[in-house]
Scaffold this motif. Structure first.
Motif, PDB file in Angstrom:
ATOM      1  N   ILE A 126       1.006  -1.247  -0.235  1.00  0.00           N
ATOM      2  CA  ILE A 126      -0.118   0.146  -0.012  1.00  0.00           C
ATOM      3  C   ILE A 126       0.909   1.342  -0.019  1.00  0.00           C
ATOM      4  N   ARG A 127       1.984   1.242   0.680  1.00  0.00           N
ATOM      5  CA  ARG A 127       3.001   2.401   0.700  1.00  0.00           C
ATOM      6  C   ARG A 127       3.870   2.419  -0.560  1.00  0.00           C
ATOM      7  N   ILE A 128       4.117   1.050  -0.912  1.00  0.00           N
ATOM      8  CA  ILE A 128       5.077   1.104  -2.129  1.00  0.00           C
ATOM      9  C   ILE A 128       4.443   1.532  -3.693  1.00  0.00           C
ATOM     10  N   PHE A 129       3.386   1.076  -3.695  1.00  0.00           N
ATOM     11  CA  PHE A 129       2.665   1.067  -4.906  1.00  0.00           C
ATOM     12  C   PHE A 129       2.762   2.830  -5.471  1.00  0.00           C
ATOM     13  N   PRO A 130       2.048   3.622  -4.445  1.00  0.00           N
ATOM     14  CA  PRO A 130       2.084   5.185  -4.950  1.00  0.00           C
ATOM     15  C   PRO A 130       3.738   5.640  -5.053  1.00  0.00           C
ATOM     16  N   TYR A 131       4.401   5.288  -4.107  1.00  0.00           N
ATOM     17  CA  TYR A 131       6.009   5.513  -4.265  1.00  0.00           C
ATOM     18  C   TYR A 131       6.477   5.226  -5.528  1.00  0.00           C
ATOM     19  N   GLY A 132       6.304   3.905  -5.879  1.00  0.00           N
ATOM     20  CA  GLY A 132       7.210   3.703  -6.981  1.00  0.00           C
ATOM     21  C   GLY A 132       6.338   4.199  -8.253  1.00  0.00           C
ATOM     22  N   ALA A 133       5.087   4.489  -8.260  1.00  0.00           N
ATOM     23  CA  ALA A 133       4.539   4.779  -9.455  1.00  0.00           C
ATOM     24  C   ALA A 133       4.891   6.102  -9.439  1.00  0.00           C
ATOM     25  N   ILE A 134       4.765   6.964  -8.557  1.00  0.00           N
ATOM     26  CA  ILE A 134       5.297   8.485  -8.765  1.00  0.00           C
ATOM     27  C   ILE A 134       6.737   8.567  -9.190  1.00  0.00           C
ATOM     28  N   GLN A 135       7.570   7.739  -8.453  1.00  0.00           N
ATOM     29  CA  GLN A 135       9.034   7.963  -8.944  1.00  0.00           C
ATOM     30  C   GLN A 135       9.274   7.658 -10.439  1.00  0.00           C
ATOM     31  N   PHE A 136       8.896   6.512 -10.866  1.00  0.00           N
ATOM     32  CA  PHE A 136       9.117   6.136 -12.099  1.00  0.00           C
ATOM     33  C   PHE A 136       8.308   7.157 -13.198  1.00  0.00           C
ATOM     34  N   MET A 137       7.099   7.518 -12.909  1.00  0.00           N
ATOM     35  CA  MET A 137       6.541   8.376 -13.699  1.00  0.00           C
ATOM     36  C   MET A 137       7.245   9.777 -13.465  1.00  0.00           C
ATOM     37  N   ALA A 138       7.597  10.332 -12.545  1.00  0.00           N
ATOM     38  CA  ALA A 138       8.255  11.533 -12.533  1.00  0.00           C
ATOM     39  C   ALA A 138       9.573  11.659 -13.364  1.00  0.00           C
ATOM     40  N   PHE A 139      10.428  10.425 -13.341  1.00  0.00           N
ATOM     41  CA  PHE A 139      11.546  10.378 -14.262  1.00  0.00           C
ATOM     42  C   PHE A 139      11.296  10.530 -15.633  1.00  0.00           C
ATOM     43  N   GLU A 140      10.183   9.884 -16.069  1.00  0.00           N
ATOM     44  CA  GLU A 140       9.715   9.979 -17.309  1.00  0.00           C
ATOM     45  C   GLU A 140       9.303  11.609 -17.785  1.00  0.00           C
ATOM     46  N   HIS A 141       8.555  12.259 -16.898  1.00  0.00           N
ATOM     47  CA  HIS A 141       8.065  13.538 -16.848  1.00  0.00           C
ATOM     48  C   HIS A 141       9.366  14.485 -16.924  1.00  0.00           C
ATOM     49  N   TYR A 142      10.116  14.181 -15.992  1.00  0.00           N
ATOM     50  CA  TYR A 142      11.206  15.348 -15.938  1.00  0.00           C
ATOM     51  C   TYR A 142      11.991  15.165 -17.116  1.00  0.00           C
ATOM     52  N   LYS A 143      12.455  13.943 -17.818  1.00  0.00           N
ATOM     53  CA  LYS A 143      13.213  13.705 -18.857  1.00  0.00           C
ATOM     54  C   LYS A 143      12.537  14.528 -20.198  1.00  0.00           C
ATOM     55  N   MET A 144      11.007  14.399 -20.217  1.00  0.00           N
ATOM     56  CA  MET A 144      10.487  15.136 -21.407  1.00  0.00           C
ATOM     57  C   MET A 144      10.301  16.603 -21.084  1.00  0.00           C
ATOM     58  N   LEU A 145      10.382  16.828 -20.107  1.00  0.00           N
ATOM     59  CA  LEU A 145      10.191  18.491 -19.794  1.00  0.00           C
ATOM     60  C   LEU A 145      11.489  19.192 -19.957  1.00  0.00           C
ATOM     61  N   ILE A 146      12.762  18.255 -19.582  1.00  0.00           N
ATOM     62  CA  ILE A 146      13.940  19.039 -19.713  1.00  0.00           C
ATOM     63  C   ILE A 146      14.437  18.990 -21.110  1.00  0.00           C
ATOM     64  N   THR A 147      14.068  17.989 -22.148  1.00  0.00           N
ATOM     65  CA  THR A 147      14.313  17.832 -23.302  1.00  0.00           C
ATOM     66  C   THR A 147      13.679  18.834 -24.139  1.00  0.00           C
ATOM     67  N   THR A 148      12.198  19.096 -23.675  1.00  0.00           N
ATOM     68  CA  THR A 148      11.436  19.836 -24.490  1.00  0.00           C
ATOM     69  C   THR A 148      11.454  21.437 -24.314  1.00  0.00           C
ATOM     70  N   LYS A 149      11.701  21.689 -22.913  1.00  0.00           N
ATOM     71  CA  LYS A 149      11.720  22.914 -22.327  1.00  0.00           C
ATOM     72  C   LYS A 149      13.191  23.705 -22.450  1.00  0.00           C
ATOM     73  N   LEU A 150      14.270  22.757 -22.069  1.00  0.00           N
ATOM     74  CA  LEU A 150      15.476  23.402 -22.094  1.00  0.00           C
ATOM     75  C   LEU A 150      16.343  23.090 -23.203  1.00  0.00           C
ATOM     76  N   GLY A 151      15.993  22.028 -23.779  1.00  0.00           N
ATOM     77  CA  GLY A 151      16.622  21.626 -25.120  1.00  0.00           C
ATOM     78  C   GLY A 151      17.912  20.826 -24.783  1.00  0.00           C
ATOM     79  N   VAL A 152      17.836  20.349 -23.494  1.00  0.00           N
ATOM     80  CA  VAL A 152      19.070  19.325 -23.326  1.00  0.00           C
ATOM     81  C   VAL A 152      18.652  17.948 -23.096  1.00  0.00           C
ATOM     82  N   SER A 153      19.576  17.149 -23.773  1.00  0.00           N
ATOM     83  CA  SER A 153      19.469  15.609 -24.189  1.00  0.00           C
ATOM     84  C   SER A 153      20.638  14.814 -23.692  1.00  0.00           C
TER      85      SER A 153
END
Length: 266
Positions: free
Chosen positions: A98-125
């Motif tokens: 019950i604790r790990i499911f939202p933690y793991g979900a947010i962690q993996f989803m955040a990484f993918e979202h941060y990658k996309m934001l950094i690439t599209t907004k900052l132009g860094v890859s």
């Protein structure tokens, strides 16, 4: 003939619907974040369940349980099933999920979202955007992403295969995923472990006799290093952590990569 051609031009045949994950804008938007959330949550639960017996033994030994306090880790792993049955090794795992499911979900989803934001907004890859995204989501994401990128760049046919949901995307083979995930976990633990030791010592607070010398992180780290050194101080207990974190991270990243294909996230 001309009339038929004109009719065909005016009323073109309906386009074939694209499958989810095929790359169309509708497919990409169709519950993408929910699917990403599920993939991360399931990966986190699988990883934690893999090492649940070690976590259970660790808690029993730390609590000085009278049945097991005289035993070591591996002796306790054998003793728990004899006394409580094999399910005894997984006691409390349901509450942990019950604790790990939202933690793991947010962690993996955040990484993918941060990658996309950094690439599209900052132009860094490349390695830089993985480092930036990994520093915000978790130090092992950068290591795994780098190992994956280097492996697929230099040995695509040996280490990779086309993704089942998008043949244009290369993914690591399952056994390579496990290896990269384990290495990523080991590197991340090695780098962060002294800070973890420092944090735990500070959390004990007034329980320790020398707590007045360990009021800040830097003071605590200096005290541990000065009195116990590196191996018996800052890295005490690291070997047991390796036994837990290497299979855990290997399973987490491998499960997530497989679920990305299942949920059409590539």
């Amino acid at each position: 003939m001309a009339a038929a051609a004109a009719l065909a031009a005016a009323d073109p045949p309906p386009a074939m619907p694209q499958a989810a994950g095929a790359g169309g804008p509708t497919a990409r938007r169709d519950f993408y974040w929910l699917r990403s959330f599920l993939a991360g949550g399931i990966a986190g639960c699988c990883a934690k369940t893999t090492v649940a017996p070690l976590d259970r033994v660790k808690v029993l030994l730390q609590a000085h349980n009278h049945h097991y306090k005289h035993l070591g880790v591996f002796s306790a792993l054998r003793a728990v099933p004899q006394k409580e049955g094999y399910l005894g090794l997984y006691k409390g795992n349901g509450a942990m999920m019950i604790r790990i499911f939202p933690y793991g979900a947010i962690q993996f989803m955040a990484f993918e979202h941060y990658k996309m934001l950094i690439t599209t907004k900052l132009g860094v890859s490349g390695h830089v955007h993985r480092l930036m995204a990994g520093s915000m989501a978790g130090v092992s994401f950068f290591t795994f992403g780098t190992l994956k990128s280097v492996g697929l760049s230099y040995a695509p046919t040996l280490l990779g295969r086309p993704s089942s949901d998008n043949p244009n995307v290369l993914v690591l083979k399952t056994h390579v995923n496990l290896l990269c995930g384990g290495v990523a976990g080991a590197i991340a633990q090695t780098i962060s472990y002294p800070f973890d030791v420092t944090r735990r010592r500070m959390q004990l607070g007034t329980v320790l006799p020398e707590f007045e010398k360990c009021l800040t992180m830097w003071e605590t780290m200096k005290y541990v290093y000065g009195h116990h050194g590196i191996r018996r101080g800052l890295y005490r207990g690291l070997s047991l952590n390796y036994i837990r974190c290497i299979p855990s991270q290997a399973v987490a990243f491998t499960t997530y990569e497989l679920l990305k294909q299942f949920f059409h996230l590539n």
